[in-house]
Design a protein around this motif. Structure first.
Motif, PDB file in Angstrom:
ATOM      1  N   VAL A  90       0.563  -1.453   0.163  1.00  0.00           N
ATOM      2  CA  VAL A  90       0.202   0.416  -0.096  1.00  0.00           C
ATOM      3  C   VAL A  90       1.199   1.290  -0.378  1.00  0.00           C
ATOM      4  N   VAL A  91       0.371   2.265  -1.303  1.00  0.00           N
ATOM      5  CA  VAL A  91       1.122   2.945  -1.012  1.00  0.00           C
ATOM      6  C   VAL A  91       0.250   4.464  -1.351  1.00  0.00           C
ATOM      7  N   ALA A  92       0.669   5.693  -0.298  1.00  0.00           N
ATOM      8  CA  ALA A  92      -0.059   6.291  -0.164  1.00  0.00           C
ATOM      9  C   ALA A  92       0.041   7.613   0.347  1.00  0.00           C
ATOM     10  N   GLU A  93      -0.249   9.074   0.401  1.00  0.00           N
ATOM     11  CA  GLU A  93      -0.177  10.294   1.280  1.00  0.00           C
ATOM     12  C   GLU A  93      -0.470   9.648   2.604  1.00  0.00           C
ATOM     13  N   ARG A 109       1.679   9.901   6.338  1.00  0.00           N
ATOM     14  CA  ARG A 109       0.955   9.764   7.557  1.00  0.00           C
ATOM     15  C   ARG A 109      -0.178   8.619   7.612  1.00  0.00           C
ATOM     16  N   ILE A 110       0.102   8.025   8.333  1.00  0.00           N
ATOM     17  CA  ILE A 110      -0.527   6.227   8.800  1.00  0.00           C
ATOM     18  C   ILE A 110      -1.074   6.201  10.034  1.00  0.00           C
ATOM     19  N   LEU A 127       3.277   8.297  12.418  1.00  0.00           N
ATOM     20  CA  LEU A 127       2.423   7.108  12.427  1.00  0.00           C
ATOM     21  C   LEU A 127       1.698   7.077  13.616  1.00  0.00           C
ATOM     22  N   ALA A 128       0.526   6.797  13.991  1.00  0.00           N
ATOM     23  CA  ALA A 128      -0.322   6.667  15.243  1.00  0.00           C
ATOM     24  C   ALA A 128      -0.453   5.067  14.924  1.00  0.00           C
ATOM     25  N   ARG A 140       9.839   1.796  10.127  1.00  0.00           N
ATOM     26  CA  ARG A 140      10.463   3.025  10.057  1.00  0.00           C
ATOM     27  C   ARG A 140      10.438   4.276   9.625  1.00  0.00           C
ATOM     28  N   ARG A 141      10.889   5.382  10.303  1.00  0.00           N
ATOM     29  CA  ARG A 141      10.343   6.561  10.349  1.00  0.00           C
ATOM     30  C   ARG A 141      11.097   6.881   8.761  1.00  0.00           C
TER      31      ARG A 141
END
Length: 182
Positions: A90-93, A109-110, A127-128, A140-141
């Motif tokens: 999955v790849v998205a903003e 933003r995940i 990440l939240a 990994r940030r």
């Protein structure tokens, strides 16, 4: 019946015929819209609960998945609903996960919400993870995880294996060299 062409700089008011001969100005709600909707007001593409897709899904806008996808998803914004099942990258903003996902996630933003179940690596800028969410994998940030998603060969060459072997496994501990304690 006939009107003259307005001078430059004059305001033109469109009229709509009502009952009888009364004419009223056209409300702004019915004013012509621009031919292209703005990116923030696009209607999401919805994949319903009864739909199963085998193959990759790509969109320039928002996707909401309530069904099943066996393939990669690339879009600007993604919402995986409670009953969604995705097996792939999955790849998205912006990504919000409430359903079941097996595969890697790359986004700016995940958010993993309470009923979510994620098995795979997450590459993120933010990440939240809410209480009650299940996550198994590595996080990994990165300052620009989407740039890494566009150049997958760059990350696989650093690990010393080909892109073919990395695409078949979600996480492979045998690839990583053991770290000696000092």
């Amino acid at each position: 019946m006939f009107t003259t062409k307005p001078e430059s700089g004059q305001k033109v008011t469109k009229l709509v015929e009502g009952n009888g001969n009364a004419k009223t100005p056209l409300p702004e709600a019915f004013a012509p819209k621009s031919p292209r909707p703005s990116a923030g007001k696009m209607v999401p593409s919805i994949i319903g609960e009864d739909l199963t897709i085998t193959g990759n899904v790509t969109s320039k806008g928002e996707i909401q998945v309530d069904g099943e996808i066996q393939g990669d998803i690339h879009c600007s914004s993604l919402l995986l609903g409670d009953k969604s099942h995705v097996k792939g990258e999955v790849v998205a903003e912006d990504i919000v996960v409430r359903g079941h996902l097996v595969g890697s996630i790359k986004g700016l933003r995940i958010t993993l919400q309470a009923p979510s179940h994620v098995e795979g690596d997450i590459f993120h800028q933010s990440l939240a993870i809410e209480q009650g969410a299940y996550f198994e994998g590595k996080s990994r940030r990165s300052d620009d995880p989407l740039a890494e998603a566009k150049a997958p060969g760059a990350t696989s060459s650093k690990l010393g294996h080909s892109a073919e072997s990395s695409s078949t496994s979600v996480s492979s501990p045998s690839v990583l060299a053991p770290v000696a304690a000092e």
